[in-house]
Design a protein around this motif. Structure first.
Motif, short mmCIF file in Angstrom:
data_model
loop_
_atom_site.label_atom_id
_atom_site.label_comp_id
_atom_site.label_asym_id
_atom_site.label_seq_id
_atom_site.Cartn_x
_atom_site.Cartn_y
_atom_site.Cartn_z
N GLN A 198 30.75 -20.07 -44.59
CA GLN A 198 31.75 -19.41 -43.75
C GLN A 198 32.41 -18.23 -44.44
O GLN A 198 32.76 -17.23 -43.80
CB GLN A 198 32.81 -20.44 -43.33
N SER A 199 32.55 -18.33 -45.75
CA SER A 199 33.21 -17.26 -46.51
C SER A 199 32.24 -16.19 -46.99
O SER A 199 32.66 -15.21 -47.61
CB SER A 199 33.94 -17.86 -47.72
N TRP A 200 30.95 -16.36 -46.70
CA TRP A 200 29.97 -15.37 -47.14
C TRP A 200 30.14 -14.06 -46.38
O TRP A 200 30.49 -14.05 -45.20
CB TRP A 200 28.56 -15.87 -46.90
N SER A 201 29.83 -12.98 -47.05
CA SER A 201 29.81 -11.68 -46.39
C SER A 201 28.55 -11.59 -45.52
O SER A 201 27.62 -12.40 -45.66
CB SER A 201 29.77 -10.55 -47.43
N ARG A 202 28.53 -10.61 -44.62
CA ARG A 202 27.33 -10.42 -43.80
C ARG A 202 26.12 -10.11 -44.67
O ARG A 202 24.99 -10.53 -44.39
CB ARG A 202 27.56 -9.29 -42.80
N GLU A 203 26.35 -9.41 -45.76
CA GLU A 203 25.26 -9.08 -46.68
C GLU A 203 24.67 -10.34 -47.31
O GLU A 203 23.45 -10.48 -47.42
CB GLU A 203 25.76 -8.13 -47.77
N GLU A 204 25.54 -11.26 -47.71
CA GLU A 204 25.06 -12.52 -48.30
C GLU A 204 24.30 -13.35 -47.27
O GLU A 204 23.27 -13.97 -47.58
CB GLU A 204 26.25 -13.32 -48.86
N LYS A 205 24.79 -13.37 -46.05
CA LYS A 205 24.10 -14.12 -45.01
C LYS A 205 22.73 -13.53 -44.71
O LYS A 205 21.74 -14.26 -44.55
CB LYS A 205 24.96 -14.15 -43.73
N ASP A 206 22.67 -12.21 -44.64
CA ASP A 206 21.39 -11.56 -44.39
C ASP A 206 20.42 -11.79 -45.54
O ASP A 206 19.21 -11.96 -45.32
CB ASP A 206 21.58 -10.06 -44.16
N ARG A 207 20.94 -11.82 -46.77
CA ARG A 207 20.06 -12.09 -47.92
C ARG A 207 19.48 -13.50 -47.83
O ARG A 207 18.32 -13.73 -48.18
CB ARG A 207 20.85 -11.93 -49.24
N CYS A 208 20.27 -14.42 -47.35
CA CYS A 208 19.79 -15.79 -47.13
C CYS A 208 18.69 -15.80 -46.07
O CYS A 208 17.62 -16.38 -46.29
CB CYS A 208 20.96 -16.68 -46.70
#
Length: 228
Positions: A198-208
């Motif tokens: 939930q606290s991840w940035s959009r960049e971190e989510k996209d990297r996942c």
């Protein structure tokens, strides 16, 4: 003006709302990488992927699959238990762990007189990749954690049942058994995944999400051992 290229997870936003949590985003991207034979939402066309109904598994191939799968689960569970990053500790003792169950299954095959081989390249390569990734890019590692465990609870169980029906007189291995309420274990894991991301940035989510295809590649190579 040229049209902007649209990534699979950008497309996702129009079809599965983010309000359901990040697990739904991961599920959406994963489903698109299935063939239509594997899932109704599948979009991938792969002539090298034989429909499950046409599989001709062997005991030897199945044991190789279990051996290499154990290497991967050993690695995942070791990474989570050592928790080099605090986020990994959230996934200790989820009840989804498979390493101990696989040990029991391989011991059973040994008792039946079958030779248990050393792990092969598909399993050891994936394990090495997971270890390296976990030390450098936690969001990418979480993608593999999600896909390995959740795929086994869905398509993995179906494959296990089909293979057992063909070569094991429908014996259910420990690999396909969970202690406690199976649906609740899954729900608990989903909630943890949604909470920590939930606290991840959009960049971190996209990297996942970008890591999903590699997860399928590595897992697919291990799965194919069943029919080699």
């Amino acid at each position: 003006m040229p049209l902007k290229a649209v990534s699979v997870w950008e497309t996702k936003k129009r079809y599965s709302g983010e309000e359901k949590g990040f697990v739904e985003e991961m599920r959406f991207v994963a489903m698109k990488l299935h063939t239509r034979d594997q899932a109704k939402e599948g979009e991938k066309e792969d002539p090298d992927v034989q429909p499950l109904a046409k599989w001709e598994p062997s005991i030897e191939g199945y044991i190789r699959f279990l051996v290499d799968s154990k290497v991967v689960y050993d690695t995942l569970e070791s990474i989570v238990n050592e928790a080099a990053y605090p986020v990994y500790a959230e996934f200790q003792n989820t009840g989804l762990e498979r390493s101990e169950k696989l040990s029991k299954d391989l011991e059973w095959f040994k008792e039946q007189g079958h030779c248990i081989p050393e792990p092969s390249s598909p399993g050891t390569s994936y394990a090495s990749y997971l270890k390296e990734l976990s030390e450098k890019v936690p969001p990418a590692f979480i993608c593999h954690f999600y896909n390995v465990y959740f795929a086994h609870t869905a398509g993995g169980r179906m494959i296990g049942k089909k293979v057992a029906g063909k070569i094991l007189d429908s014996k259910q291995l420990e690999f396909y058994k969970w202690d406690g309420d199976f649906s609740q274990l899954l729900q608990n894991a989903r909630e943890k995944l949604n909470r920590v991301t939930q606290s991840w940035s959009r960049e971190e989510k996209d990297r996942c999400l970008e890591e999903t295809e590699k997860s399928f590649k590595y897992s697919g190579e291990i799965l194919r051992l069943i029919v080699l």
